[in-house]
Design an enzyme around this catalytic site. Structure first.
Site, PDB file in Angstrom:
ATOM      1  N   LYS A 287      10.507 -22.183  19.984  1.00  0.00           N
ATOM      2  CA  LYS A 287       9.404 -22.063  18.813  1.00  0.00           C
ATOM      3  C   LYS A 287      10.585 -22.548  17.581  1.00  0.00           C
ATOM      4  CE  LYS A 287       6.996 -18.220  20.425  1.00  0.00           C
ATOM      5  NZ  LYS A 287       7.196 -18.462  21.722  1.00  0.00           N
TER       6      LYS A 287
ATOM      7  N   HIS B 219       9.453  -7.613  24.721  1.00  0.00           N
ATOM      8  CA  HIS B 219       8.219  -7.686  24.618  1.00  0.00           C
ATOM      9  C   HIS B 219       7.401  -6.458  26.114  1.00  0.00           C
ATOM     10  CE1 HIS B 219       6.767 -11.786  22.884  1.00  0.00           C
ATOM     11  NE2 HIS B 219       6.789 -10.476  22.040  1.00  0.00           N
TER      12      HIS B 219
ATOM     13  N   TYR C 191       9.919 -12.033  33.789  1.00  0.00           N
ATOM     14  CA  TYR C 191      10.974 -10.659  34.364  1.00  0.00           C
ATOM     15  C   TYR C 191      12.506 -10.964  34.362  1.00  0.00           C
ATOM     16  CZ  TYR C 191       5.724  -8.868  34.181  1.00  0.00           C
ATOM     17  OH  TYR C 191       4.426  -8.825  34.076  1.00  0.00           O
TER      18      TYR C 191
ATOM     19  N   HIS D  95      15.516  -9.584  27.777  1.00  0.00           N
ATOM     20  CA  HIS D  95      15.496 -10.590  26.764  1.00  0.00           C
ATOM     21  C   HIS D  95      14.993  -9.909  25.810  1.00  0.00           C
ATOM     22  CE1 HIS D  95      11.538 -12.187  28.663  1.00  0.00           C
ATOM     23  NE2 HIS D  95      11.176 -11.615  27.361  1.00  0.00           N
TER      24      HIS D  95
END
Lengths: 304, 304
Positions: free
Chosen positions: A171, A232, A238, A241
């Site tokens: 992004k 997160h 999974y 990170h």
């Protein structure tokens, strides 16, 4: 390696062969739109995003090359439709092709529900689903094995237990440091998420926090006091990170229903080694998520 | 009316006469930039904003008229710089001219910094500032004493220890439940913030959580699975209060650098009664905040 190339659809030159099916998501505030369609009969998802202004290019915008059409004038205030020079008109397009049902769902706007996941709910509902339905994470192994994106790596600690690879998130365009967004992916394979972290993970977590921030300061000149570092839960894949985002960029995944500051995670584990095995974790699920369906089928939402 | 026309600077045809002084604000997520400069020697502020995608125009974007330059390709994912047809390239420009010092200040961004507040930093820097500079919270006492906004109260538990008043936040118009936003203010006076909560606070916190959600379900028909319940740290005033917001509304105060889910707070205190006296708490301060100045003067930011 020929086989790998064959499986990849070709790079696009324009959107000639794209047939629009439906706008599946829109965010007028962020100037994004996501479209489901087909390319050569195969499903594809296209994410369009207007680009942020690059301060070093503002001279191009604020010059005689930008034509102005006045739309309103009142006293000292005037509004205009402005047409900047061609070179400034790029938007960002991300194409996922061929896309599966799962991708289409993932990128579609949907109603949300709060889940308070107790350790029992994790064991009985979340974990079995993670194990049975895991997304392919071949792209993660491609990065860790330097088969893909090797030139994008900003920093690596190759240690198999405490090491990680740090690279810009897709992004971020690597230009404007005020929207700086990187991700550290650990080399170790067995750690699925926050739920698996214990005191044994502390050397890994401290290593990511400090070496990650040092690398960002050195490479991009952004000091640690300007960077949010978080995990997160639920993550989008999974394999452990960690996200690094500039404080000024209102990153969408920074909500308290998803982001867990790495420094808090370290602190909590120091308070109790099994903190994340004991803790009720709150997150938001979308109606089309498999996780929502599992919780719904279990009767979880009947009581709310 | 001639005179009025004379006082108004003319409509601009382009930005030829604009001299850039400084970029005073930027929001890469919203794709906006604000520039201070001069037009004919007079101060001016220009706000630039990329426009949202218009769903009815997407056919123009997703056609052969849009040229694509590939920037990344990994497996099924490709990113591109896309150049849409000219007609879609308008951006919005607002010009304030002539602008006063006040306009320039109003539109200028303030940098943000992350603070990791240890218990020691709380005691030595934050707490003395809260005590010395406390904003007047007479308006809170007016609500609790029914002197103001009594007709807006959605629910009240009058118990002096565990009781609270629940009412809509000023930011919510009470119409669209998807932007539902209420606040519960406790009757008890001595609890400044998260930092003061211990096991003794559990009856109060559980009471707010359950009675607050019940009242919202009854009054607005929104079930608990659609509501985020959280505290802010730092709060905007130091008298304990709890936020209730619809999961769908991207509330600006929902970031993990400020929002603490009430259910997590309860859970954490159950793990360790003095959790919030032991914990390092992370928050973001703006350059003009008194708290930023105190931390800066202490040398806190020198090491980052």
């Amino acid at each position: 390696s020929d086989e790998i190339v064959d499986k990849c659809p070709p790079v696009l030159k324009n959107f000639k062969d794209f047939n629009i099916n439906k706008v599946i998501a829109e965010n007028p505030r962020c100037k994004t739109a996501t479209i489901h369609g087909q390319i050569a009969g195969e499903d594809a998802v296209v994410l369009l995003e207007k680009t942020a202004f690059d301060a070093s290019h503002l001279g191009n915008y604020l010059s005689e090359l930008t034509t102005l059409n006045n739309t309103l004038k009142n006293d000292i205030y005037g509004t205009y439709d402005a047409f900047p020079p061609l070179i400034e008109n790029a938007i960002r397009a991300t194409v996922i092709h061929p896309a599966t049902e799962k991708h289409i769902k993932k990128y579609t706007d949907q109603p949300c529900y709060v889940v308070h996941e107790t350790p029992e709910l994790y064991t009985n509902i979340t974990l079995p689903l993670i194990i049975s339905k895991q997304f392919s994470i071949q792209w993660v192994y491609n990065i860790l094995g330097k088969k893909k994106e090797a030139d994008r790596i900003v920093f690596e600690d190759p240690d198999p237990e405490q090491g990680f690879v740090l690279l810009p998130d897709m992004k971020w365009d690597c230009k404007d440091t005020r929207s700086l967004y990187l991700v550290a992916i650990v080399h170790k394979h067995e750690v699925k998420s926050l739920r698996d972290l214990t005191a044994d993970s502390l050397p890994l977590l401290n290593n990511i926090l400090h070496k990650g921030l040092d690398a960002i300061k050195e490479r991009f000149g952004v000091p640690s006091s300007q960077v949010h570092v978080y995990l997160h839960y639920q993550p989008s894949y999974y394999h452990l990170h960690v996200h690094f985002a500039h404080v000024q960029c209102e990153a969408p995944g920074m909500g308290a229903d998803r982001a867990h500051m790495l420094i808090d995670v370290i602190d909590n584990i120091q308070i109790a080694s099994n903190f994340y095995q004991r803790k009720t974790l709150t997150f938001t699920v979308r109606e089309e998520d498999d996780l929502y369906k599992k919780y719904k089928d279990s009767g979880y939402f009947d009581k709310s």
